[in-house]
Scaffold this active site. Structure first.
Site, short mmCIF file in Angstrom:
data_model
loop_
_atom_site.label_atom_id
_atom_site.label_comp_id
_atom_site.label_asym_id
_atom_site.label_seq_id
_atom_site.Cartn_x
_atom_site.Cartn_y
_atom_site.Cartn_z
N CYS A 107 0.82 -1.22 0.00
CA CYS A 107 0.00 0.00 0.00
C CYS A 107 0.85 1.26 0.00
CB CYS A 107 -0.94 0.01 1.20
SG CYS A 107 -1.60 -1.60 1.59
N CYS A 149 -13.30 -0.71 8.00
CA CYS A 149 -12.40 -1.12 6.92
C CYS A 149 -12.53 -0.22 5.70
CB CYS A 149 -12.72 -2.55 6.49
SG CYS A 149 -12.75 -3.73 7.84
N SER A 150 -11.39 0.08 5.06
CA SER A 150 -11.45 0.79 3.79
C SER A 150 -11.97 -0.19 2.74
CB SER A 150 -10.08 1.34 3.41
OG SER A 150 -9.12 0.32 3.38
N ILE A 204 -12.65 -1.94 -1.19
CA ILE A 204 -11.88 -2.37 -2.36
C ILE A 204 -12.24 -1.41 -3.48
CG2 ILE A 204 -11.79 -4.21 -4.10
CD1 ILE A 204 -12.12 -6.15 -1.63
N HIS A 253 -9.51 2.96 -1.52
CA HIS A 253 -8.11 2.56 -1.36
C HIS A 253 -7.66 1.66 -2.51
CE1 HIS A 253 -4.35 1.44 0.27
NE2 HIS A 253 -4.72 0.47 1.06
N LYS A 266 -10.58 5.38 4.03
CA LYS A 266 -11.80 4.77 4.54
C LYS A 266 -13.03 5.12 3.69
CE LYS A 266 -14.96 3.09 7.03
NZ LYS A 266 -15.69 2.87 5.78
#
Ligand code: ZN
Lengths: 390, 129
Positions: free
Chosen positions: A87, A210-211, A213, A336, A332
């Site tokens: 990342c 969670c961020s 997809i 991402h 978030k």
């Protein structure tokens, strides 16, 4: 000594989200056009390209992406290299570009990041992301990325009393900021109650911790101080940069409540810039999970260890707070797309520092810090930037 | 146990329910999972070490969403355990209800175990001591 020759003169991103029907090379090309020709930088001026992308091999079955992408964007011929640090790929590409400019080898270079993730199922994407953790010793027993940050969250909760509600408030803030960002994946505010919906991904982390997809790309042009004048009266300068590594394994770390690479990289960057955390007007940090933003805000020195959650609850990190964090919505809520993230963070700093962030503008915007980290936190990159007239 | 340890052998030992750690020949530091160089003294001379199997729970998570390979095993615990010998390992955690993680206490004494799966693969695991 602060760096003095690294100037961002244009920066842009595509919309982030599930970009149906748009391929890797098309996203890349769109971001590059926005950051070059649309911003008054002719493509022929670009002498080299530094490109962040994490794992197109697994996500779109494509390796050796740098020349492929540059060809499609109408810039074949010049040196083009892909950087892969999970990342942190985007920020390590940017750092390589900074070194290339500071060395005097080039005057004008392109930095870009891209990832296409929605081309495969969520389970496949999760599997691809897991490749950024230690396969032989951790992923192979079923430790996932949310699991890595779940373990960090449990340790932080135990040591400092951080709660699930504290983490949920980070998500609420992210969605609030993204609600006015047309390039964000989620442009909708959420209530604390909704953020607390008990759909566990990796306990204690829930869906809204969670961020997502995402697909997306970001690009910027970095030039020497001399050349910058050709493109703008007001560039943004990168005055300090730091990068550090740490063990991939969580189990090889003494402290699970902090990421040592983030601490080390920010120390290096502050020292180079000759500045401290108190000099920063705002921060953009790597909030792949809500707990990651809380820990990052402590690791970059904005708050003492254990006080990051309180800062969120008190509104200190809100867009109108004393130390805004992720004023445009963070990973978030903006999304991402892994390899694009580090470059997108620089795009956010550029826009905010210039006062060009519209409804997402922070009030003080002379100097800021960006923090991007890779995978389990085994790579961290921190950059300090300031507006050239500040 | 004098032969030079390898990662392949380390992983096979777990499959054989015969977990062994690495040990630095020069300073005696016990290391697991394997490292090519000692965290204590930097030496790359390693030998095998038997461990007591006693440990303490450092942190954990419960995986609810997993890649296809593990999907049927969810929800399951993954824990960080500090062995009595000082090194920390990641492992499955058995003997606790995965739907009641708030009842698990960090610092609890745990002991070495193994988890068998339907596919025949074994995981390094710990259970309450
Ligand atoms: Zn040693």
């Amino acid at each position: 000594m602060p760096l003095d020759n690294s100037n961002i003169v244009s920066a842009a991103q595509t919309k982030f989200g599930a970009l149906k029907g748009v391929t890797l090379r098309e996203m890349f090309s769109e971001a590059v056009d926005k950051a070059t020709v649309d911003a008054g930088v002719p493509k022929k001026d670009i002498q080299a390209a530094f490109i962040g992308s994490f794992i197109p091999e697994m996500l779109v079955h494509q390796g050796h992406t740098a020349p492929l992408l540059m060809d499609f964007a109408g810039m074949k011929g010049i040196p083009a290299t892909r950087h892969e640090d999970a990342c942190a790929a985007g920020a390590t590409a940017l750092r390589a570009a900074v070194m290339a400019i500071e060395s005097g080898m080039y005057d004008t270079v392109l930095v870009a990041g891209v990832e296409k993730m929605t081309s495969v199922s969520t389970n496949k994407a999760t599997e691809a992301l897991a490749a950024a953790a230690d396969d032989e010793f951790e992923s192979s027993m079923g430790l996932t990325f949310p699991g890595v940050f779940g373990i960090a969250a449990v340790a932080h909760m135990q040591k400092y009393g951080t709660t699930e509600e504290d983490m949920a408030r980070v998500a609420v803030k992210a969605h609030k900021n993204a609600s006015t960002n047309p390039l964000a994946q989620f442009q909708k505010e959420i209530s604390l109650e909704k953020a607390m919906t008990p759909r566990y991904i990796a306990w204690p982390l829930k869906l809204f911790d969670c961020s997502p997809i995402s697909d997306g790309a970001a690009a910027l042009v970095l030039t020497s101080t001399e050349k910058a004048k050709q493109y703008t009266d007001l560039p943004v300068k990168i005055t300090g940069t730091g990068q550090a590594s740490a063990s991939m394994n969580l189990c090889d770390r003494d402290d699970l409540t902090s990421f040592s690479a983030s601490v080390d990289a920010s120390r290096t960057a502050y020292k180079m810039a000759g500045l401290e955390a108190k000099d920063m007007d705002f921060a953009v940090v790597h909030d792949c999970f809500t707990i990651a933003e809380i820990i990052a805000s402590e690791d970059i020195g904005f708050f003492k260890p254990g006080e990051g959650a309180k800062a969120v609850n008190d509104g200190v990190t809100a867009r109108d707070g004393d130390k805004p964090i992720n004023p445009m919505g963070g990973l978030k809520a903006v999304g991402h797309p892994v390899g694009a993230t580090g470059v997108k963070q620089a795009v956010v700093l550029y826009r905010e520092l210039l006062g060009d962030a519209g409804p997402n503008q922070v009030s003080k915007h002379d100097t800021a810090i960006m923090h991007n980290f890779g995978g389990t936190g085994a790579t961290a990159v921190v950059n300090i930037m300031r507006r050239a007239d500040a | 146990m004098s032969e030079k340890p390898t990662v392949e052998e380390y992983l096979k030992n777990i499959q054989d329910s015969q977990f062994k750690a690495y040990k630095c020949v020069d300073c005696g530091m016990v290391i697991a999972p394997p490292s090519g160089s000692c965290y204590g003294c930097g030496s790359s001379k390693m030998e095998w070490a038997n461990v007591s199997g006693k440990g303490k729970l450092v942190s954990f998570t419960v995986i609810h969403i997993a890649p296809d390979e593990f999907a049927e095993e969810t929800p399951y615990y993954i824990a960080i355990v500090e062995l009595a010998e000082g090194t920390r390992v990641s492992a499955r955690l058995l003997g606790y209800d995965p739907l009641k993680p708030e009842e698990v206490k960090l610092g609890s004494d745990v002991k070495l175990d193994y988890e068998d799966t339907e596919s025949g693969k074994k995981y390094l695991a710990f259970k309450p001591a």
